[in-house]
Write an enzyme that holds these catalytic residues in place. Structure first.
Site, PDB file in Angstrom:
ATOM      1  N   THR A  33      45.446 -13.618 -13.935  1.00 20.44           N
ATOM      2  CA  THR A  33      44.586 -13.148 -12.854  1.00 20.44           C
ATOM      3  C   THR A  33      43.783 -14.337 -12.333  1.00 20.44           C
ATOM      4  OG1 THR A  33      44.462 -10.960 -13.852  1.00 20.44           O
ATOM      5  CG2 THR A  33      42.802 -11.509 -12.187  1.00 20.44           C
ATOM      6  N   TYR A  34      43.980 -14.626 -11.046  1.00 23.81           N
ATOM      7  CA  TYR A  34      43.346 -15.789 -10.408  1.00 23.81           C
ATOM      8  C   TYR A  34      42.093 -15.359  -9.658  1.00 23.81           C
ATOM      9  CZ  TYR A  34      47.441 -18.492 -11.586  1.00 23.81           C
ATOM     10  OH  TYR A  34      48.426 -19.134 -12.283  1.00 23.81           O
ATOM     11  N   TYR A  35      41.124 -16.285  -9.640  1.00 20.21           N
ATOM     12  CA  TYR A  35      39.830 -16.022  -9.015  1.00 20.21           C
ATOM     13  C   TYR A  35      39.520 -17.081  -7.971  1.00 20.21           C
ATOM     14  CZ  TYR A  35      39.160 -12.557 -12.581  1.00 20.21           C
ATOM     15  OH  TYR A  35      39.317 -11.454 -13.356  1.00 20.21           O
ATOM     16  N   VAL A 103      41.776 -12.780  -6.791  1.00 19.62           N
ATOM     17  CA  VAL A 103      42.724 -13.047  -5.714  1.00 19.62           C
ATOM     18  C   VAL A 103      44.001 -12.247  -5.925  1.00 19.62           C
ATOM     19  CG1 VAL A 103      44.121 -14.829  -4.573  1.00 19.62           C
ATOM     20  CG2 VAL A 103      41.806 -15.368  -5.356  1.00 19.62           C
ATOM     21  N   LEU A 104      44.622 -12.411  -7.106  1.00 21.88           N
ATOM     22  CA  LEU A 104      45.924 -11.805  -7.365  1.00 21.88           C
ATOM     23  C   LEU A 104      46.237 -11.951  -8.848  1.00 21.88           C
ATOM     24  CD1 LEU A 104      48.468 -10.708  -5.723  1.00 21.88           C
ATOM     25  CD2 LEU A 104      49.361 -13.020  -5.929  1.00 21.88           C
TER      26      LEU A 104
END
Length: 182
Positions: A33-35, A103-104
């Site tokens: 999980t990207y931030y 983000v995703l």
């Protein structure tokens, strides 16, 4: 630590060749999980911040990882700072409380193989993208990076890789930089 990484597009024949020629370390399931930073655009600075949840052999591990900008124009080599965390949901809450936004999440099945001391291969099946093979080495000496990049690229070429990719799975999924594809 500097993560030296070269990635290429793969197919079933490349997967089979790796499985036949190298020793399987383990099969893993990743949720990355990207931030996004609240004050700067990681897409512009070429940085990444993620929480990775990794499952394998009935075990669970989680890491908070920062990746700095790519260090060369050929590979995905970058500084990486990674720390283990016990509760990814609570870490996500902290990031969000500080203004970071999700983000995703990139999901993949990864098979990790031993090549030689300090070098691994991974076979990735990425949801929504397909199959990739990555060759990776770690170093703390920036002067060793060009030679390692060439070694990893040659390894992938020997497996049949003809098309390389510098973009991250996140970038590919978000559809950025289509003109960079080689």
């Amino acid at each position: 630590m500097i993560e030296v990484e070269v990635k290429g597009y793969a197919d079933d024949s490349i997967f089979e060749k790796v499985r036949e020629e190298f020793e399987l370390i383990r099969k893993e399931y990743h949720e990355d999980t990207y931030y996004q930073h609240p004050c700067r655009d990681f897409a512009e600075t070429d940085e990444a911040l993620r929480i990775r949840v990794r499952r394998f052999d009935g075990h669970f591990e989680a890491f908070l990882t920062y990746k700095g900008p790519k260090l060369d124009s050929v590979s995905k080599t970058r500084e990486e700072i990674e720390v283990p965390i016990n509760d990814p949901d609570e870490h996500a809450r902290i990031l969000e409380a500080l203004g970071f936004t999700e983000v995703l999440t990139v999901e993949k099945v990864r098979e990790k193989y031993y090549v030689e001391k300090g070098i691994t291969l991974t076979l990735d099946e990425v949801e929504g993208l397909g199959k990739f093979v990555e060759a990776e080495a770690l170093t703390d000496d920036r002067e060793k990076v060009p030679a390692l990049v060439e070694k990893l690229k040659s390894l992938l070429e020997s497996l049949g890789v003809r098309r390389f990719e510098r973009r991250s799975y996140l970038e590919l999924l978000l559809g950025r930089g289509q003109d960079e594809a080689s």
